[in-house]
Design an enzyme around this catalytic site. Structure first.
Site, mmCIF file in Angstrom:
data_model
loop_
_atom_site.group_PDB
_atom_site.id
_atom_site.type_symbol
_atom_site.label_atom_id
_atom_site.label_comp_id
_atom_site.label_asym_id
_atom_site.label_seq_id
_atom_site.Cartn_x
_atom_site.Cartn_y
_atom_site.Cartn_z
ATOM 1 N N SER A 119 32.855 42.008 34.064
ATOM 2 C CA SER A 119 32.274 43.335 33.874
ATOM 3 C C SER A 119 31.747 43.902 35.180
ATOM 4 C CB SER A 119 31.145 43.272 32.829
ATOM 5 O OG SER A 119 31.657 42.945 31.554
ATOM 6 N N GLY A 120 32.251 43.395 36.296
ATOM 7 C CA GLY A 120 31.812 43.887 37.590
ATOM 8 C C GLY A 120 30.877 42.957 38.320
ATOM 9 N N THR A 122 31.355 40.475 40.525
ATOM 10 C CA THR A 122 31.624 40.324 41.951
ATOM 11 C C THR A 122 31.200 41.572 42.711
ATOM 12 O OG1 THR A 122 33.533 38.940 41.380
ATOM 13 C CG2 THR A 122 33.396 39.746 43.655
ATOM 14 N N HIS A 188 25.171 35.049 33.546
ATOM 15 C CA HIS A 188 25.947 35.626 32.448
ATOM 16 C C HIS A 188 25.191 35.492 31.132
ATOM 17 C CE1 HIS A 188 29.464 36.675 34.640
ATOM 18 N NE2 HIS A 188 29.950 35.456 34.797
ATOM 19 N N ARG A 210 30.416 47.019 30.936
ATOM 20 C CA ARG A 210 31.737 47.610 31.121
ATOM 21 C C ARG A 210 32.366 47.859 29.767
ATOM 22 N NH1 ARG A 210 36.689 44.812 34.654
ATOM 23 N NH2 ARG A 210 37.930 46.722 34.944
ATOM 24 N N SER A 218 40.674 42.237 31.554
ATOM 25 C CA SER A 218 40.377 41.593 32.830
ATOM 26 C C SER A 218 40.043 40.122 32.635
ATOM 27 C CB SER A 218 39.209 42.303 33.516
ATOM 28 O OG SER A 218 38.923 41.721 34.765
ATOM 29 N N LYS A 346 42.466 44.485 39.682
ATOM 30 C CA LYS A 346 42.599 45.932 39.851
ATOM 31 C C LYS A 346 41.240 46.636 39.930
ATOM 32 C CE LYS A 346 47.111 46.513 37.605
ATOM 33 N NZ LYS A 346 47.848 47.223 36.532
ATOM 34 N N GLY A 347 40.342 46.254 39.036
ATOM 35 C CA GLY A 347 39.041 46.912 39.008
ATOM 36 C C GLY A 347 39.119 48.351 38.547
#
Length: 385
Positions: A119-120, A122, A188, A210, A218, A346-347
């Protein structure tokens, strides 16, 4: 929007920039049977801090025994899950997660980054590191750590520190105590499973959510990339059914998000709720909001010099994907290792359309919205099928 800034940030320990701190279904039916076994916590902290590591190994063995008694089911990838406190966890991380819950001691200056997987995480790690440490590491500098290191090395997951300590036989408390303030750590875990010291310390918690459709697609790609050699993935359609039933790593995803959302309303100076799609739409505005929340807002000089824009560019998917450490480096764990490139795909927003039928997307959206009915929040940003 920067109304969440803590006006008392001068009282925080100073950060390095010198202006203040950053300040399966059948298993679900039996989920509560053995969870009560995990409630005793007395004495765990003493074992975890043993200098020779023997106490830590003994304590972890107890958590491993307790974790093995929890309800289990097959997961969305190739690994099983364990159920605790109404949520599903990757089974191999359950002992470390329980140990961290009982023994981690948060500092007021800590920054905790919370996400569901894929969910973002990184991206948020990179952005937070840049914002907090921009005094020591100028975002425009050619030797910035993000140009040579993975965000996951710069901002470790709390469970990873406990996992590494298991293989090294070194109590995790020693590693954590040695980290200079402000520590930036990622989790997490759902809010209800965080160590009690996180709330008691008043440290900052940043939550990033997200759209579930993109997060699921993803996650599937990621799990396929990191699966151990010789293992098989749960078929896509079966994994989708599990997801709609609430089975996912650290899920149900709707309950995970709802906990942090409610806490952000109750404690807006200590918990902030961000959206992946908003970061994509307005990266500079989101970074400014993040800096304000963390107690280190950008100065007028920094704004005039385009520092927020530089941070957004440095942390972009394109830039990070081409860093050697992210392209060719490896992410090691006690249960497996895999290339860091697995973290960078991809993001994009809306990539689910390439992998999920309109009927599947509509069903997932309906499930999530029904589960969140009455919460005054929504995880669905796009209902165009």
């Amino acid at each position: 929007m920067e109304g969440v800034v803590n006006t008392d940030w001068h009282a925080w320990p100073s950060i390095d920039r010198g202006v203040g701190p950053p300040r399966p279904r059948n298993a679900m039916a039996t989920a509560g049977v053995t969870e009560h076994l995990l409630s005793p916590r007395a004495g765990a902290g003493d074992d975890m801090s043993a200098g020779d590591g023997e106490g830590w190994c003994n304590a972890l063995a107890k958590y491993e025994a307790l974790a093995s008694s929890l309800p289990s089911c097959h997961g969305l990838g190739s690994a099983p899950y364990r159920r605790y406190g109404g949520f599903w966890y990757p089974a191999h991380l359950m002992p470390a997660t329980l140990a961290a819950r009982d023994t981690f001691v948060a500092r007021p200056s800590d920054v905790i980054l919370a996400t569901m997987p894929k969910s973002g995480s990184t991206w948020l790690k990179a952005l937070a590191f840049c914002v907090v440490h921009r005094g020591r590491h100028a975002p425009a500098a050619g030797q910035h750590p993000l140009l040579h290191s993975s965000p996951h090395d710069l901002v470790p997951f709390l469970h990873s520190i406990y996992e590494i300590s298991r293989s090294c036989r070194v109590a995790p408390g020693h590693r954590l105590d040695a980290m200079p303030s402000p520590r930036i750590l990622a989790v997490h875990e759902p809010l209800s499973s965080l160590p009690a010291s996180v709330k008691a310390s008043g440290c900052r918690v940043v939550y990033l959510c997200r759209d579930p459709k993109d997060a699921f697609v993803s996650l599937r790609h990621y799990l396929d990339e990191i699966k151990p050699e010789g293992s098989t993935m749960t078929p896509f359609d079966e994994a989708f059914e599990l997801l709609c039933d609430g089975v996912s790593p650290y899920g149900p995803m709707w309950d995970h998000a709802a906990e942090y959302w409610k806490e952000s309303l109750a404690r807006p100076e200590e918990v902030v709720f961000l959206r992946y799609e908003s970061l994509k739409e307005d990266g500079v505005g989101s970074v400014r909001r993040l800096a304000g929340f963390l107690g280190c807002p950008f100065t007028g000089e920094e704004l005039a010099g385009g520092v927020p824009e530089t941070i957004v560019e440095l942390c972009s998917m394109e830039r990070m994907r081409n860093v050697e450490a992210n392209r060719d480096g490896e992410h090691g764990a006690t249960w497996s290792s895999f290339k860091n490139s697995a973290f960078f795909r991809k993001g994009e927003v809306g990539d689910w359309k390439e992998h999920m039928s309109p009927e599947m997307a509509r069903r997932l959206d309906d499930v999530v919205e029904e589960k969140l009915r009455g919460s005054r929040m929504s995880l669905i940003r796009h209902r165009q099928y």
